[in-house]
Design an enzyme around this catalytic site. Structure first.
Site, PDB file in Angstrom:
ATOM      1  N   SER A 116       0.806  -1.231   0.000  1.00  0.00           N
ATOM      2  CA  SER A 116       0.000   0.000   0.000  1.00  0.00           C
ATOM      3  C   SER A 116       0.831   1.269   0.000  1.00  0.00           C
ATOM      4  CB  SER A 116      -0.965   0.012   1.195  1.00  0.00           C
ATOM      5  OG  SER A 116      -1.845  -1.092   1.136  1.00  0.00           O
ATOM      6  N   SER A 147       0.399  -5.916  -6.331  1.00  0.00           N
ATOM      7  CA  SER A 147      -0.353  -4.862  -5.647  1.00  0.00           C
ATOM      8  C   SER A 147       0.318  -3.510  -5.885  1.00  0.00           C
ATOM      9  CB  SER A 147      -0.474  -5.201  -4.161  1.00  0.00           C
ATOM     10  OG  SER A 147      -1.456  -4.408  -3.532  1.00  0.00           O
TER      11      SER A 147
END
Length: 412
Positions: free
Chosen positions: A105, A184
């Site tokens: 993230s 991701s």
């Protein structure tokens, strides 16, 4: 497992690494150094470097954002130093090079985590593998363009790729045959590297794993995050301590849906002229229940009717639909694209085919992923078969540009 520490002779230098079962491992090499909120300065590779101990990861509070991952003691945190590690078959030369860009993230994680070991890929795929760390959170993605502070973490990745091109041959690699792969935030980073390219890319092939391309940011949103951060910091960023920066950062995480800190790229699906018809090859894919770990944060919702509906909706809007749109844009720009889908999961596991489901089969070994909740119920045979199929697919693409399916991989 046989392991020795020894000096490894390369083309021009002698580096101290670890030789383990036919793979030379070089850990914690400093590829650049930086002053707070300034661009990193590349570090030259020095003869005699001791690369037998893991390096540092960039400042952060914790190493885990995905509740299904299990836990791992955070690697040593360090400021001002950017590290990479390399894995090279003992007798190889001019081998294809792969570069791993970790996720988290954009606020957590690092390449020096043990579970991101690339030994299996180097050994079984006969490739040289590097893994890189880069600045995170406010230190990597604060948006103050008037002060030259913008996308510093992304610039770190570019610096690392240039460093790898310069020194790949020292580790037995071919600097003209580089494949980047990331999951991701790491996959979104690859899209950002492509979208912002102003010169030929430093890689020929790329694998984007579960890229959250449905999460975007505008200059207005990035400016709003910066203002909120500075209000809590109460001083110039470059004058703050690491703890002060992290304290202010933690207070605003979540103020924007999706990712608070991320590369400031207005269109991640942009294909610049420098990239069109360049011979670039792309693999892009996602898992059928990519969003389930994030839905699991909402109490007992996962596994219920509403939870399953939320997983489907978020997986579609954040991962699958944007990935399909990106693939179509790439193909329209003359770029060869292979799509994949992962629907496998251990029988009865409530996380399904979730975010990160493929990582234990590519990186690290089973013991390092023992606490991953999404693997509960997996058999030994499934683990071995999945490792074989995924390592074969990823490294075949790096060597030959062909991404084979089979097993848990549905290639389209």
């Amino acid at each position: 497992m046989q392991e020795t520490e020894e000096y490894s002779f390369s083309a021009n230098r002698m580096l101290k690494g670890i030789l383990r079962d036919g793979v030379r491992v070089f850990k914690g090499i400093t590829y650049a150094r930086y002053q707070p909120f300034s661009e990193a300065v590349p570090e030259r590779l020095q003869s005699g470097t001791d690369a037998t101990a893991s390096g540092t990861v960039c400042p952060q509070r914790t190493s885990r954002t995905n509740p299904s991952d299990g836990g791992e003691p955070l690697a040593v945190v360090g400021d001002g130093r950017l590290c990479l590690s390399a894995y090279s078959p003992e007798h190889g030369s001019n081998l294809p090079v792969m570069v791993w860009i970790h996720g988290g993230s954009f606020v957590r994680g690092g390449s020096e985590e043990k579970r991101y070991s690339c030994e299996r890929m180097a050994r079984e795929g006969n490739v040289v593998v590097f893994k890189i760390s880069y600045r995170l959170g406010a230190q990597g993605y604060l948006y103050l363009p008037g002060s030259g502070i913008c996308n510093l973490g992304l610039k770190d990745q570019k610096t690392a790729l240039r460093w790898i091109r310069e020194y790949a041959a020292e580790f037995g690699g071919n600097p003209q045959d580089i494949t980047v792969f990331g999951q991701s935030a790491g996959a979104l980073s690859i899209a950002a590297l492509i979208a912002t390219a102003q010169e030929p890319l430093p890689f020929r092939k790329a694998i984007l794993q579960s890229a959250p391309l449905g999460i975007t940011i505008t200059p207005s949103e990035a400016s709003g995050i910066t203002r909120a951060f500075l209000r809590r910091l109460r001083k110039a960023p470059e004058e703050a301590t690491v703890d002060e920066l992290l304290d202010a950062q933690e207070k605003i995480l979540g103020m924007k849906a999706g990712l608070t800190f991320m590369p400031m790229v207005e269109d991640f699906l942009n294909i610049p002229e420098q990239v069109r018809n360049s011979g670039l090859k792309i693999v892009i894919g996602y898992a059928g229940d990519d969003a389930s770990p994030f839905v699991s944060k909402k109490g007992r919702l996962l596994g219920t009717f509403l939870g399953r509906k939320a997983v489907r909706h978020l997986t579609e809007s954040i991962f699958s639909k944007p990935s399909e749109e990106y693939a179509a844009r790439l193909e329209a720009a003359g770029i060869e694209v292979t799509r994949y889908f992962i629907g496998w999961h251990p029988e009865g596991n409530r996380f399904g085919a979730c975010h990160c489901i493929e990582l234990p089969f590519l990186l690290g070994d089973r013991s390092e992923w023992a606490d991953a909740k999404f693997l509960k119920g997996m058999t030994d045979r499934e683990y071995e078969d999945n490792c074989r199929d995924l390592v074969r697919a990823w490294t075949s693409f790096a060597r030959e540009g062909i991404f084979p399916g089979g097993g848990i991989l549905q290639v389209r």
